[in-house]
Design an enzyme around this catalytic site. Structure first.
Site, PDB file in Angstrom:
ATOM      1  N   SER A  37       0.788  -1.229   0.000  1.00 22.25           N
ATOM      2  CA  SER A  37       0.000   0.000   0.000  1.00 22.25           C
ATOM      3  C   SER A  37       0.823   1.285   0.000  1.00 22.25           C
ATOM      4  O   SER A  37       0.271   2.350  -0.228  1.00 22.25           O
ATOM      5  CB  SER A  37      -0.951   0.024   1.198  1.00 22.25           C
ATOM      6  OG  SER A  37      -0.206  -0.050   2.391  1.00 22.25           O
ATOM      7  N   LYS A  79       0.688   4.467   6.814  1.00 24.80           N
ATOM      8  CA  LYS A  79       0.127   5.274   5.732  1.00 24.80           C
ATOM      9  C   LYS A  79       0.657   6.698   5.860  1.00 24.80           C
ATOM     10  O   LYS A  79       1.297   7.062   6.834  1.00 24.80           O
ATOM     11  CB  LYS A  79      -1.416   5.322   5.831  1.00 24.80           C
ATOM     12  CG  LYS A  79      -2.096   3.987   5.820  1.00 24.80           C
ATOM     13  CD  LYS A  79      -2.283   3.442   4.421  1.00 24.80           C
ATOM     14  CE  LYS A  79      -2.957   2.098   4.447  1.00 24.80           C
ATOM     15  NZ  LYS A  79      -2.098   0.957   4.290  1.00 24.80           N
TER      16      LYS A  79
END
Lengths: 158, 217
Positions: A37, A79
Site C-alpha cells: 500500500s 500510511k
C-alpha cells in the site's frame, strides 16, 4: 573485598543496559513493513526507523505514520497523513460519509497509502482519531538508507 | 502521580544506597574506592528505579485520578470529599480480546488525543446498542470498535455523543478503587441488559451481571 566490586560492576552493567533499553524503546523502534500500500516509497520487507516522540499536535501533512488499524486493534498500518483536523478531502473514496462531509473532524487525521490502487485506508474506513497514531517514520534503513522528507506530498491531494 | 513516584523512588534509592555503602565499608582498603563508586551507584540506582517504574506504569499496572461526574455513583459519588484514584491494569493493551463487557476502561478520546476518559465498556463489535441521545436510535457496533458509556448518562461525554470508539484507543482497564481508603474495593462489571443486544455469534457471558446504576436516580 573483591566481591563487592564485582557486584558493583555487574549492577552497573545491568542497570545501564536496562536504562538504555527503556530510553531507546520509548523513543525509537525498528519496523519491518509488509504489503503494497505504500509503494513505491516503501516496498515489501523494507526496514525503517520510526520515532515515538512526536506529540499529537506536531504531526504534519505528508508524514508517514504507523497507526493501529481501526478495524482490528491487533494490526498496525503504515500510511501517509494527507489531511489534519479541519482539512478538506477531495480524493474519491467509497466511504460515503466522508465524501459528503469533506472535512476532517476535530482530533482526527486522514490517511492514505501512496499506492492508491492497492491500499485500504481512510477512503475505506474514514478519518481516524489521532490517538490511534503512535509513530512517525524517519528513515528507511534497508535496502538502502534513505531519509524520508515530509515535503513529498502527492500532487493530487487537497 | 509524579509525587507518589518521587517519594517511592527516594525511599527505594536511600535503602539500596545505604545497603551498598555498608558492604563497601567492610574494610579500610575499600574506603577510597567507595566514595566515588557510591555516587555512580546512587545515580545508577536512581536511573534504574525510574526506568523500572516507568516500564511498570506503561505496560503492567498504574493508577490514575478520576475527575468529573460522568461515572457517578460508581466513581466520585456526590458527597465524596475527594476524587477517587483507581488502579489501572494495562493488560488490554497487549490483548484486546480479553476485554469484557461491563468493565471500566480508560481510553484516549476521539476528539482530543491528549485527553483520557474512563467509562464503562458496554458493547463490543457485533452487538446492537439502543442509544441514549445519539444521532441514530440503534447502532450495530462495527468491527474493531466498542461502545462506551458513562453511568451518569446526562453528564457523560461517551459513545452516545461521539459514536463507537476504536478498540485501539483503549489503554487500560480500571479494576479497583485505591483511594480514599473508605472507598477501597474492586469495581464490578455491570451491564445495561435492556439496551444492548449481544452479538449473535457470542456465547452469553453477561446474563449474570448486575444492571448499571445510573447517576440520576
Amino acid at each position: 573485598m573483591n566481591m563487592s566490586k564485582t557486584w558493583q560492576r555487574m549492577f552497573h552493567t545491568l542497570g545501564a543496559a536496562f536504562i538504555g533499553y527503556t530510553i531507546l524503546d520509548s523513543s525509537i523502534q525498528i519496523s519491518v513493513f509488509s504489503g503494497p500500500s505504500m509503494e513505491p516509497t516503501i516496498q515489501e520487507n523494507d526496514v525503517g526507523l520510526v520515532e515515538k516522540l512526536t506529540p499529537y499536535k506536531k504531526f504534519q501533512r505528508g508524514d508517514i505514520v504507523i497507526a493501529t488499524s481501526p478495524d482490528n486493534p491487533s494490526i498496525q498500518i503504515c500510511k501517509r497523513i494527507l489531511a489534519l483536523e479541519g482539512g478538506r478531502i477531495t480524493s474519491d473514496g467509497s466511504y460515503a460519509l466522508w465524501r459528503e462531509k469533506r472535512v476532517v473532524p476535530r482530533g482526527h487525521v486522514w490517511l492514505e497509502g501512496d499506492n492508491k490502487d492497492n491500499s485500504t485506508d481512510s477512503r475505506q474506513f474514514g478519518a481516524i482519531p489521532l490517538g490511534l497514531v503512535h509513530c512517525r517514520l524517519l528513515a528507511k534503513i534497508s535496502p538502502k538508507v534513505e531519509w524520508l522528507a515530509t515535503s513529498n506530498i502527492p500532487v493530487n491531494s487537497s | 502521580m509524579l509525587n507518589f513516584y518521587w517519594k517511592t523512588f527516594l525511599q527505594f534509592t536511600r535503602k539500596i544506597h545505604s545497603h551498598i555503602g555498608r558492604r563497601c565499608q567492610s574494610t579500610r582498603l575499600n574506603e577510597t574506592i567507595s566514595n566515588s563508586a557510591s555516587w555512580s551507584t546512587l545515580l545508577m540506582t536512581a536511573g534504574f528505579t525510574c526506568c523500572f517504574v516507568s516500564n511498570l506504569d506503561d505496560k503492567v499496572v498504574t493508577y490514575t485520578m478520576v475527575s468529573g461526574s460522568s461515572m457517578q455513583p460508581c466513581l466520585n459519588p456526590i458527597g465524596s470529599k475527594c476524587n477517587d484514584r483507581v488502579l489501572i491494569d494495562r493488560s488490554p493493551k497487549r490483548n484486546y480480546k480479553k476485554l469484557k463487557r461491563g468493565e471500566l476502561v480508560i481510553y484516549r478520546t476521539t476528539r482530543n488525543p491528549d485527553e483520557v476518559n474512563i467509562k464503562r465498556l458496554v458493547a463490543l463489535e457485533g452487538d446492537t446498542v439502543t442509544t441514549l441521545g445519539y444521532k441514530n436510535r440503534s447502532v450495530l457496533v462495527p468491527t474493531g470498535h466498542c461502545w462506551v458509556e458513562g453511568d451518569n448518562h446526562r453528564f457523560s461525554d461517551d459513545s452516545n455523543v461521539v459514536g463507537p470508539v476504536p478498540l485501539g484507543l483503549i489503554s487500560g482497564r480500571a479494576t479497583h478503587i485505591i483511594y480514599p481508603p473508605s472507598r477501597w474495593g474492586s469495581l464490578c462489571r455491570r451491564f445495561p441488559h435492556s439496551r444492548v443486544k449481544l452479538n449473535p455469534c457470542e456465547k452469553d457471558t453477561v446474563s449474570h451481571l448486575p444492571d448499571v446504576i445510573c447517576g440520576i436516580s
